[in-house]
Design a protein around this motif. Structure first.
Motif, mmCIF file in Angstrom:
data_model
loop_
_atom_site.group_PDB
_atom_site.id
_atom_site.type_symbol
_atom_site.label_atom_id
_atom_site.label_comp_id
_atom_site.label_asym_id
_atom_site.label_seq_id
_atom_site.Cartn_x
_atom_site.Cartn_y
_atom_site.Cartn_z
ATOM 1 N N SER A 36 1.091 -1.300 0.046
ATOM 2 C CA SER A 36 -0.077 0.008 0.371
ATOM 3 C C SER A 36 0.628 1.647 -0.034
ATOM 4 O O SER A 36 0.345 2.541 -0.040
ATOM 5 C CB SER A 36 -0.958 0.003 1.271
ATOM 6 O OG SER A 36 0.217 -0.134 2.690
ATOM 7 N N ALA A 37 1.883 1.360 -0.024
ATOM 8 C CA ALA A 37 3.022 2.392 0.005
ATOM 9 C C ALA A 37 4.309 2.041 -0.901
ATOM 10 O O ALA A 37 4.296 0.922 -0.925
ATOM 11 C CB ALA A 37 3.412 2.940 1.912
ATOM 12 N N ASN A 38 5.005 3.532 -1.078
ATOM 13 C CA ASN A 38 6.655 2.976 -1.493
ATOM 14 C C ASN A 38 7.362 2.365 -1.218
ATOM 15 O O ASN A 38 7.736 1.657 -1.408
ATOM 16 C CB ASN A 38 6.688 4.211 -2.263
ATOM 17 C CG ASN A 38 5.669 5.262 -3.325
ATOM 18 O OD1 ASN A 38 4.820 4.214 -4.673
ATOM 19 N ND2 ASN A 38 5.893 6.231 -3.502
ATOM 20 N N ALA A 39 7.533 2.674 -0.051
ATOM 21 C CA ALA A 39 8.625 2.629 1.032
ATOM 22 C C ALA A 39 7.937 1.324 1.853
ATOM 23 O O ALA A 39 8.784 0.622 2.877
ATOM 24 C CB ALA A 39 8.719 3.684 1.610
ATOM 25 N N LEU A 57 -0.295 -3.825 -5.273
ATOM 26 C CA LEU A 57 0.133 -2.906 -5.885
ATOM 27 C C LEU A 57 -0.704 -1.976 -5.393
ATOM 28 O O LEU A 57 -2.084 -1.689 -6.894
ATOM 29 C CB LEU A 57 0.895 -2.612 -6.654
ATOM 30 C CG LEU A 57 1.936 -3.092 -7.309
ATOM 31 C CD1 LEU A 57 3.087 -3.542 -8.187
ATOM 32 C CD2 LEU A 57 3.054 -3.239 -5.730
ATOM 33 N N ALA A 58 -0.856 -1.139 -4.420
ATOM 34 C CA ALA A 58 -2.153 0.370 -4.348
ATOM 35 C C ALA A 58 -1.945 0.588 -6.012
ATOM 36 O O ALA A 58 -0.807 1.461 -6.238
ATOM 37 C CB ALA A 58 -2.076 0.558 -2.953
ATOM 38 N N SER A 62 4.509 3.212 -6.260
ATOM 39 C CA SER A 62 5.915 3.224 -7.515
ATOM 40 C C SER A 62 6.986 1.934 -6.855
ATOM 41 O O SER A 62 7.968 2.509 -6.428
ATOM 42 C CB SER A 62 6.461 4.200 -8.219
ATOM 43 O OG SER A 62 7.693 3.923 -8.763
ATOM 44 N N LEU A 63 6.796 1.257 -6.209
ATOM 45 C CA LEU A 63 7.616 0.006 -5.926
ATOM 46 C C LEU A 63 9.638 0.119 -6.615
ATOM 47 O O LEU A 63 9.173 -0.885 -6.638
ATOM 48 C CB LEU A 63 7.082 -1.579 -5.224
ATOM 49 C CG LEU A 63 7.726 -2.134 -4.267
ATOM 50 C CD1 LEU A 63 7.624 -1.662 -2.741
ATOM 51 C CD2 LEU A 63 7.137 -3.585 -4.213
ATOM 52 N N LYS A 64 10.077 0.107 -5.689
ATOM 53 C CA LYS A 64 12.025 0.027 -5.311
ATOM 54 C C LYS A 64 12.283 -1.331 -5.463
ATOM 55 O O LYS A 64 12.974 -1.683 -4.013
ATOM 56 C CB LYS A 64 12.418 1.344 -5.371
ATOM 57 C CG LYS A 64 11.881 2.242 -6.275
ATOM 58 C CD LYS A 64 12.469 4.018 -6.127
ATOM 59 C CE LYS A 64 11.885 5.066 -6.717
ATOM 60 N NZ LYS A 64 11.619 6.522 -5.963
ATOM 61 N N VAL A 65 12.374 -2.283 -6.478
ATOM 62 C CA VAL A 65 13.214 -3.375 -5.476
ATOM 63 C C VAL A 65 14.928 -3.443 -6.236
ATOM 64 O O VAL A 65 14.707 -2.849 -7.448
ATOM 65 C CB VAL A 65 12.098 -4.610 -5.508
ATOM 66 C CG1 VAL A 65 11.535 -4.271 -4.663
ATOM 67 C CG2 VAL A 65 12.205 -5.120 -7.108
ATOM 68 N N ALA A 66 15.439 -3.831 -5.879
ATOM 69 C CA ALA A 66 17.075 -4.140 -6.571
ATOM 70 C C ALA A 66 16.859 -5.238 -7.844
ATOM 71 O O ALA A 66 17.705 -4.986 -8.501
ATOM 72 C CB ALA A 66 17.935 -4.589 -5.520
ATOM 73 N N SER A 67 15.924 -6.487 -7.797
ATOM 74 C CA SER A 67 16.260 -7.111 -8.555
ATOM 75 C C SER A 67 14.733 -7.874 -8.628
ATOM 76 O O SER A 67 13.897 -8.445 -6.697
ATOM 77 C CB SER A 67 17.212 -8.860 -8.740
ATOM 78 O OG SER A 67 16.511 -9.012 -6.786
ATOM 79 N N ARG A 97 9.662 -1.173 -10.023
ATOM 80 C CA ARG A 97 10.740 -1.151 -10.406
ATOM 81 C C ARG A 97 12.115 -1.825 -10.054
ATOM 82 O O ARG A 97 12.504 -1.405 -8.813
ATOM 83 C CB ARG A 97 11.030 0.673 -10.055
ATOM 84 C CG ARG A 97 9.854 2.303 -11.105
ATOM 85 C CD ARG A 97 10.072 3.251 -10.591
ATOM 86 N NE ARG A 97 9.014 4.318 -11.351
ATOM 87 C CZ ARG A 97 8.740 4.585 -12.281
ATOM 88 N NH1 ARG A 97 10.168 4.832 -13.094
ATOM 89 N NH2 ARG A 97 7.783 5.134 -12.610
ATOM 90 N N VAL A 98 12.500 -1.627 -11.128
ATOM 91 C CA VAL A 98 14.015 -2.850 -10.894
ATOM 92 C C VAL A 98 14.868 -1.993 -10.799
ATOM 93 O O VAL A 98 15.447 -1.644 -11.834
ATOM 94 C CB VAL A 98 13.300 -3.736 -11.826
ATOM 95 C CG1 VAL A 98 14.908 -4.889 -11.310
ATOM 96 C CG2 VAL A 98 12.001 -5.161 -11.828
ATOM 97 N N GLY A 99 16.163 -1.922 -10.339
ATOM 98 C CA GLY A 99 16.933 -1.829 -10.182
ATOM 99 C C GLY A 99 17.490 -1.264 -10.490
ATOM 100 O O GLY A 99 16.715 -0.035 -10.616
#
Length: 108
Positions: A36-39, A57-58, A62-67, A97-99
């Motif tokens: 529910s949140a980016n972080a 994904l709410a 914009s979820l950021k992950v390394a891989s 969003r990936v890496g």
């Protein structure tokens, strides 16, 4: 720290909930990770969506992950994935969003 595995049912990460570990696996036909949140996840995390699992994904996330791995397929760094590009693994209107980590600008 450590790993988080969702194998069945819904795990909801509320707006103030942050998983600080580096491995997250959503594995199983009834497994759903609701973000529910980016972080909500550590941006250094590896996220694996396998075995029919889903990440919801709410709006506005914009979820950021390394891989990211979907099924047996690693998603290339710099990719942005959502329910349109991967409806078998992602629901909702947000994106992952990936890496990549960003850009470098050199001024001379």
């Amino acid at each position: 720290t450590g790993s988080l595995e969702v194998t069945e049912g819904n795990l909801v990460l509320g707006a103030s909930c942050v998983w600080g570990g580096t491995n997250v696996c959503v594995n199983g036909a009834t497994a759903v990770l609701k973000v529910s949140a980016n972080a909500n996840l550590n941006k250094k995390s590896t996220l694996a969506i396998t075995g029919g699992g889903k990440v919801d994904l709410a709006a506005g996330v914009s979820l950021k992950v390394a891989s990211l791995v979907i099924g047996d397929n690693p998603v290339p760094a710099g990719s942005v994935v959502d329910a349109t590009s991967h409806p078998d693994a992602i629901t909702g209107t947000g994106c992952i969003r990936v890496g990549g980590g960003g850009s470098v600008l050199l001024l001379r």
